[in-house]
Scaffold this active site. Sequence first.
Site, PDB file in Angstrom:
ATOM      1  N   GLN A   1      35.063 -51.911  25.892  1.00 16.64           N
ATOM      2  CA  GLN A   1      34.016 -53.019  26.320  1.00 16.64           C
ATOM      3  C   GLN A   1      33.591 -53.637  25.285  1.00 16.64           C
ATOM      4  O   GLN A   1      32.690 -52.846  24.422  1.00 16.64           O
ATOM      5  CB  GLN A   1      33.305 -52.026  27.419  1.00 16.64           C
TER       6      GLN A   1
ATOM      7  N   HIS B   1      28.103 -58.957  26.102  1.00 16.03           N
ATOM      8  CA  HIS B   1      28.155 -60.473  25.566  1.00 16.03           C
ATOM      9  C   HIS B   1      27.252 -60.846  24.317  1.00 16.03           C
ATOM     10  O   HIS B   1      26.636 -59.977  23.741  1.00 16.03           O
ATOM     11  CB  HIS B   1      27.094 -61.073  26.876  1.00 16.03           C
TER      12      HIS B   1
END
Length: 293
Positions: free
Chosen positions: A205, A208
């Site tokens: 993961q 942003h």
Amino acid sequence: MTMHLKRLTNIISSISGKSSILDSHSSLREKSILSFTTRHDFSTSSADTTRHIASDVEERGHREYLKCHKGGGMFHKSACIDPTASIDFGAVVHSGSFVGGNVHVGSGTVVGPNVTIGQSTKIGYNVALANCTIGDSCVIHHGVCIGQDGFGFFIDENGAVAKKPQALKAHIGNNVEIGANSCIDRGSWRDTTIGDHSKIDNLVQIGHNVVIGKCCMLCGQVGIAGSVTMGDYVTLGGRVGVRDHVTIVSKVRLAAASCVTKDITKPGDYGGFPAVPIREWRRQVASRSQTLK
């Protein structure tokens, strides 16, 4: 006798009159029903009508899409598809996207609007690409998601949660490999960027606004929170976690299951929770082992 005959005649005529009135009302009702059924055709059910309308809309939508001559997938007529690219059956390329030469797009993959895919890139099955650019000669394995919303929210004094705008993009460099079911969020205040020749394992993961340099290696189940900046030649072992807004300089290696909670400003090997230079971490581990004995 004559009076009785007249009364009987009047009764019969009144009955026949009422009968004619009923007949007229009945005919009027039948005419109304006939007129209504003529204007509204009930030969097909409402479900059939809905399906008919839906099929018309679907047909109009399909006119906007063309079939790829290599692979049988679909692409929007405004997309730019190189003749040497292959889009497998079941894959869709949406409007304004660019697919370079010798690209292969696997079945079930969705390439969203205005996505760019560089030449000789291989994309696996069930990949989702949106708000992103992919460089040349990349390998994107099955189930990867790139360019989705980042995890960012505002919380007011009353505890109400509102979504932060996530309007920027994710940029993947050249010769990057991304493992199966990994996710890379798009940016909010700067674009998320993965440098050239970096390699990402399965189930990683990347939040942003993260910027990762060139030739980095991220092993399985690594989690990088938003707005992290990493230099070049950084290696993260399996299950390493990096907190948000942390900076890691070039040529750092982190042992598996470590957690970076503050900036790392010197190259070298690190480990532990929180991550410290590897020799210090080993001393801590040895000390704990002696205490347990």
